[in-house]
Design an enzyme around this catalytic site. Structure first.
Site, PDB file in Angstrom:
ATOM      1  N   SER A   1       0.801  -1.229   0.000  1.00 13.71           N
ATOM      2  CA  SER A   1       0.000   0.000   0.000  1.00 13.71           C
ATOM      3  C   SER A   1       0.833   1.279   0.000  1.00 13.71           C
ATOM      4  CB  SER A   1      -0.929   0.018   1.211  1.00 13.71           C
ATOM      5  OG  SER A   1      -1.999  -0.860   1.000  1.00 13.71           O
TER       6      SER A   1
ATOM      7  N   LYS B   1       0.449   3.406  -2.999  1.00 14.61           N
ATOM      8  CA  LYS B   1      -0.790   4.163  -3.287  1.00 14.61           C
ATOM      9  C   LYS B   1      -0.605   5.685  -3.401  1.00 14.61           C
ATOM     10  CE  LYS B   1      -3.735   0.570  -1.211  1.00 14.61           C
ATOM     11  NZ  LYS B   1      -4.479   0.168   0.007  1.00 14.61           N
TER      12      LYS B   1
ATOM     13  N   TYR C   1      -2.990  -2.942 -10.455  1.00 18.62           N
ATOM     14  CA  TYR C   1      -2.890  -2.546  -9.045  1.00 18.62           C
ATOM     15  C   TYR C   1      -1.995  -3.510  -8.267  1.00 18.62           C
ATOM     16  CZ  TYR C   1      -4.186  -2.470  -4.124  1.00 18.62           C
ATOM     17  OH  TYR C   1      -4.113  -2.467  -2.750  1.00 18.62           O
TER      18      TYR C   1
ATOM     19  N   TYR D   1      -4.833   3.984   7.572  1.00 23.00           N
ATOM     20  CA  TYR D   1      -6.128   3.287   7.629  1.00 23.00           C
ATOM     21  C   TYR D   1      -6.920   3.751   8.842  1.00 23.00           C
ATOM     22  CZ  TYR D   1      -3.340   0.237   4.656  1.00 23.00           C
ATOM     23  OH  TYR D   1      -2.510  -0.256   3.703  1.00 23.00           O
TER      24      TYR D   1
ATOM     25  N   VAL E   1       1.177  -3.705   3.956  1.00 26.45           N
ATOM     26  CA  VAL E   1       1.060  -4.994   4.652  1.00 26.45           C
ATOM     27  C   VAL E   1       2.346  -5.812   4.718  1.00 26.45           C
ATOM     28  CG1 VAL E   1      -1.396  -5.540   4.511  1.00 26.45           C
ATOM     29  CG2 VAL E   1       0.083  -6.048   2.569  1.00 26.45           C
TER      30      VAL E   1
HETATM   31  N1  GLN Z   1      -1.695  -5.761  -1.956  1.00 22.42           N
HETATM   32  C1  GLN Z   1      -2.404  -5.502  -0.750  1.00 22.42           C
HETATM   33  C2  GLN Z   1      -3.890  -5.662  -0.991  1.00 22.42           C
HETATM   34  O1  GLN Z   1      -4.365  -5.203  -2.006  1.00 22.42           O
HETATM   35  C3  GLN Z   1      -2.076  -4.124  -0.280  1.00 22.42           C
HETATM   36  C4  GLN Z   1      -2.799  -3.773   0.976  1.00 22.42           C
HETATM   37  C5  GLN Z   1      -1.932  -3.111   1.995  1.00 22.42           C
HETATM   38  O2  GLN Z   1      -0.716  -2.994   1.916  1.00 22.42           O
HETATM   39  N2  GLN Z   1      -2.585  -2.736   3.074  1.00 22.42           N
HETATM   40  O3  GLN Z   1      -4.597  -6.252  -0.184  1.00 22.42           O
END
Ligand code: GLN
Length: 308
Positions: free
Chosen positions: A62, A65, A189, A241, A259
């Site tokens: 993420s 993003k 993505y 988040y 993550v």
């Molecule tokens: N690739 C992960 C997903 O789409 C990214 C989410 C994250 O880093 N929180 O679930």
């Protein structure tokens, strides 16, 4: 310089925290070496300091993003991006299947729904997903100051089991928030999430945000100033988040977590920082990473709301 010694203390202070588990939704992340820890700091005048496992690579997840959001704004203009993706904190888990009541937009670009929609807003030179991913990879590489690569093992594993993100993409398509094939949007993505970096790369990327979009070492303008403002604003309210409120009041630095256990922070006019440790709390943020950032912020007076 006393900085590396100080960073080593920050790292060692966080090492005893052994709560949480690495992300378990794919095997490659679940089997991450949980002893790995690193911290890096890059100033807007181009000095980089790092300690720990600072050359170990992990997928951005993420953390990609905000940079893709900047690219979408550059390609479409902010007004068009705002038609498709909102800027309100959702207070929900990052992978929640939800759209904003009334507008049908995903709440913000930092939850998965918003990130898939944002990815689809990036121009592809030849109309293909690969073309779009290559532009994203090129931007990330210029930010890092070296050529970055997609981790194909992470990509394959994640795409094979992307049911939830596929669900989000079909929901976005039905709502008119993406126009391309939902599967292609998820493919791109997931590739953007699978770009490998180390903490030094991430600190440089964050320092570019902190420096108004100009790379601290190369001097290249990579992100327009008005996009940087938009990105940092959204990171302030949505970057961590559903612990964004706790984070901004405690640490006080616009930030983004992923993550795989990384977190970046960008303190405008001063520095970028990056931390890494795979064990996550229940909201998906690195346990030791959060601890290191808290200590850095408290010791160094990094809270953006403090008058110095
Ligand atoms: N690739 C992960 C997903 O789409 C990214 C989410 C994250 O880093 N929180 O679930």
């Amino acid at each position: 310089s006393p900085i590396p010694d100080y960073l080593t203390r920050v790292l060692e202070n966080a090492r005893p925290f052994d709560a949480g588990e690495p992300a378990c939704y794919i095997d490659v992340l679940a089997k991450a070496d949980t002893t790995r820890m690193a911290v890096a700091l890059a100033t807007v005048d181009g000095s980089v300091y790092s300690v720990g496992d600072d050359n170990i690579e992990f997928s951005m997840q993420s953390i990609s993003k905000p940079f893709v959001y900047a690219l979408a704004i550059q390609d479409q203009g902010l007004a068009k991006v705002l038609e498709k993706v909102g800027v309100e904190p959702s207070g929900d888990a990052f992978n929640r299947l939800s759209l904003e009541a009334g507008t049908n937009r995903p709440m913000n670009p930092m939850i998965n729904a918003g990130a898939v929609a944002t990815h689809a807003l990036v121009n592809s030179p030849d109309g293909t997903v690969e073309g779009r991913v290559n532009r994203i990879l090129d931007m990330m590489s210029r930010l890092a100051g070296r050529q970055l690569h997609v981790d194909e093992e992470v990509y394959e594993a994640e795409f094979k089991d992307a049911n939830r993100n596929m669900g989000l993409a079909y929901m976005l398509k039905a709502a008119g928030m993406i126009t391309c094939d939902p599967q292609e949007a998820v493919k791109g993505y997931v590739k953007q999430c699978s770009v490998n970096v180390n903490v030094r790369d991430l600190a440089m990327m964050a320092a570019t945000l902190a420096n108004g979009g100009v790379h601290p070492v190369s001097g290249e303008r990579i992100i327009p100033q008005d996009s940087v403002r938009q990105v940092l604003s959204v990171l302030t309210t949505c970057g961590m988040y559903n612990s964004s409120g706790d984070w901004i009041s405690n640490v006080g630095i616009p930030a983004k977590s992923g993550v795989s256990g990384g977190i970046i922070g960008a303190l405008p006019g001063q520095l970028g920082l990056a931390v890494f440790s795979p064990r996550l709390d229940e909201r998906g943020n690195s346990v030791r990473g959060v601890a290191m950032c808290k200590q850095l912020s408290h010791d160094m007076g990094f809270h953006m709301m403090d008058v110095s």
